[in-house]
Design a protein around this motif. Structure first.
Motif, mmCIF file in Angstrom:
data_model
loop_
_atom_site.group_PDB
_atom_site.id
_atom_site.type_symbol
_atom_site.label_atom_id
_atom_site.label_comp_id
_atom_site.label_asym_id
_atom_site.label_seq_id
_atom_site.Cartn_x
_atom_site.Cartn_y
_atom_site.Cartn_z
ATOM 1 N N ALA A 71 -62.826 -21.069 49.610
ATOM 2 C CA ALA A 71 -61.530 -20.898 50.282
ATOM 3 C C ALA A 71 -60.790 -19.681 49.731
ATOM 4 C CB ALA A 71 -60.689 -22.160 50.124
ATOM 5 N N SER A 72 -60.886 -19.436 48.429
ATOM 6 C CA SER A 72 -60.232 -18.278 47.820
ATOM 7 C C SER A 72 -60.848 -16.986 48.323
ATOM 8 C CB SER A 72 -60.351 -18.344 46.297
ATOM 9 O OG SER A 72 -59.682 -19.467 45.801
ATOM 10 N N TYR A 73 -62.151 -16.933 48.362
ATOM 11 C CA TYR A 73 -62.844 -15.746 48.838
ATOM 12 C C TYR A 73 -62.491 -15.475 50.304
ATOM 13 C CZ TYR A 73 -66.551 -12.799 50.599
ATOM 14 O OH TYR A 73 -67.239 -11.806 51.231
ATOM 15 N N THR A 74 -62.481 -16.521 51.119
ATOM 16 C CA THR A 74 -62.188 -16.371 52.550
ATOM 17 C C THR A 74 -60.751 -15.906 52.766
ATOM 18 O OG1 THR A 74 -63.800 -18.090 53.042
ATOM 19 C CG2 THR A 74 -62.226 -17.570 54.762
ATOM 20 N N ALA A 75 -59.803 -16.496 52.036
ATOM 21 C CA ALA A 75 -58.400 -16.084 52.163
ATOM 22 C C ALA A 75 -58.235 -14.633 51.724
ATOM 23 C CB ALA A 75 -57.502 -16.994 51.335
ATOM 24 N N HIS A 76 -58.909 -14.253 50.656
ATOM 25 C CA HIS A 76 -58.809 -12.880 50.178
ATOM 26 C C HIS A 76 -59.379 -11.907 51.205
ATOM 27 C CE1 HIS A 76 -59.949 -9.261 47.889
ATOM 28 N NE2 HIS A 76 -58.793 -9.492 47.282
ATOM 29 N N GLN A 84 -51.370 -16.441 46.330
ATOM 30 C CA GLN A 84 -51.494 -15.630 45.116
ATOM 31 C C GLN A 84 -52.558 -16.175 44.161
ATOM 32 O OE1 GLN A 84 -49.845 -12.627 44.720
ATOM 33 N NE2 GLN A 84 -49.420 -13.080 46.861
ATOM 34 N N ARG A 85 -52.642 -17.490 44.009
ATOM 35 C CA ARG A 85 -53.662 -18.075 43.119
ATOM 36 C C ARG A 85 -55.062 -17.794 43.641
ATOM 37 N NH1 ARG A 85 -50.680 -23.586 42.735
ATOM 38 N NH2 ARG A 85 -49.040 -23.019 41.307
ATOM 39 N N CYS A 111 -55.531 -5.892 44.819
ATOM 40 C CA CYS A 111 -56.192 -4.787 45.528
ATOM 41 C C CYS A 111 -55.274 -3.570 45.618
ATOM 42 C CB CYS A 111 -56.613 -5.216 46.938
ATOM 43 S SG CYS A 111 -57.984 -6.380 46.959
ATOM 44 N N ARG A 112 -53.966 -3.825 45.687
ATOM 45 C CA ARG A 112 -52.994 -2.730 45.741
ATOM 46 C C ARG A 112 -52.787 -2.110 44.371
ATOM 47 N NH1 ARG A 112 -49.073 -6.285 48.652
ATOM 48 N NH2 ARG A 112 -48.025 -6.162 46.656
ATOM 49 N N GLY A 113 -53.208 -2.808 43.323
ATOM 50 C CA GLY A 113 -53.108 -2.242 41.982
ATOM 51 C C GLY A 113 -51.931 -2.689 41.160
ATOM 52 N N ASP A 114 -51.076 -3.570 41.689
ATOM 53 C CA ASP A 114 -49.935 -3.990 40.882
ATOM 54 C C ASP A 114 -50.162 -5.329 40.197
ATOM 55 O OD1 ASP A 114 -49.619 -5.672 43.030
ATOM 56 O OD2 ASP A 114 -47.565 -5.092 43.484
ATOM 57 N N GLY A 115 -51.362 -5.895 40.313
ATOM 58 C CA GLY A 115 -51.727 -7.075 39.551
ATOM 59 C C GLY A 115 -50.985 -8.335 39.880
ATOM 60 N N GLY A 116 -50.240 -8.350 40.926
ATOM 61 C CA GLY A 116 -49.574 -9.572 41.337
ATOM 62 C C GLY A 116 -48.308 -9.885 40.585
ATOM 63 N N ALA A 124 -60.168 -14.882 43.407
ATOM 64 C CA ALA A 124 -61.147 -14.011 44.068
ATOM 65 C C ALA A 124 -61.433 -12.775 43.212
ATOM 66 C CB ALA A 124 -60.643 -13.606 45.450
ATOM 67 N N HIS A 125 -60.428 -12.261 42.529
ATOM 68 C CA HIS A 125 -60.643 -11.085 41.695
ATOM 69 C C HIS A 125 -61.292 -11.436 40.361
ATOM 70 C CE1 HIS A 125 -58.927 -7.694 43.898
ATOM 71 N NE2 HIS A 125 -58.228 -8.630 44.519
ATOM 72 N N ARG A 126 -61.098 -12.635 39.884
ATOM 73 C CA ARG A 126 -61.730 -13.041 38.623
ATOM 74 C C ARG A 126 -63.168 -13.490 38.828
ATOM 75 N NH1 ARG A 126 -58.242 -10.451 38.092
ATOM 76 N NH2 ARG A 126 -56.453 -10.572 36.753
ATOM 77 N N GLY A 127 -63.604 -13.598 40.068
ATOM 78 C CA GLY A 127 -64.969 -14.032 40.372
ATOM 79 C C GLY A 127 -66.045 -13.110 39.850
#
Length: 178
Positions: free
Chosen positions: A139-144, A90-91, A154-159, A96-99
């Motif tokens: 690593a974050s980008y690759t995992a994402h 999750q982190r 990505c699903r829109g529920d913001g985690g 990855a989204h804050r990048g």
């Protein structure tokens, strides 16, 4: 011959390079840190960093190209418990989204570049530690990329919590139609 995993920039070699690019980029960060901590003698002091920059740019381009295709190596390495793995990352998904958000990238780049100007041995150690944070970004980008279908952002529920589905439709009284 299958087109899966083939890059238009050089065939299978470029596809393999793209597949292993995150690891190669992490190695490049360590190489840059070593060069920064222990400068090379003579003409290597200029040519080695330039070659490293060229290598990093090529690796990044091949990685981006790889990410646009279905890679046989990536598919064969996928575990069967993808949703469980995604729950542990999750982190990394958040990062990855804050990048792309200037509120996070701006200060990070200021610190990343600013530590270049710290004096002395302690300054060089702080610089090396800050440079190592880029490995976590990779690593974050690759995992994402691997687990994107399970990413809550990505699903829109913001985690945050469970995904809220639409309410069920109201029951219809079909006896009045006749």
């Amino acid at each position: 011959m299958s087109s899966i995993g083939v890059s238009p920039w050089g065939g299978r070699a470029a596809a393999r390079w793209g597949h292993y690019a995150p690891t190669l980029l992490c190695g490049s960060i360590f190489a840059a840190i070593l060069i920064g901590l222990r400068p090379l003698p003579g003409t290597l002091a200029l040519t080695a960093p330039l070659a490293l920059v060229a290598f990093v740019l090529a690796s990044w381009l091949f990685m981006r190209q790889h990410d646009r295709r279905l890679c046989e190596l990536c598919v064969s390495a996928m575990p069967l418990n993808m949703s469980e793995q995604a729950a542990r990352y999750q982190r990394r998904f958040w990062l990855a989204h804050r990048g792309g958000d200037v509120r996070y990238v701006g200060p990070y780049l200021l610190v990343l570049i600013g530590t270049n100007f710290l004096p002395g041995t302690v300054g060089r150690i702080i610089w090396a530690l800050v440079q190592c944070t880029m490995i976590y970004l990779i690593a974050s980008y690759t995992a994402h990329r691997r687990l994107q279908p399970w990413c809550p952002w990505c699903r829109g529920d913001g985690g945050g919590g469970e995904r809220e589905d639409a309410p069920p439709p109201a029951p219809q009284d079909y006896s009045r139609i006749h």
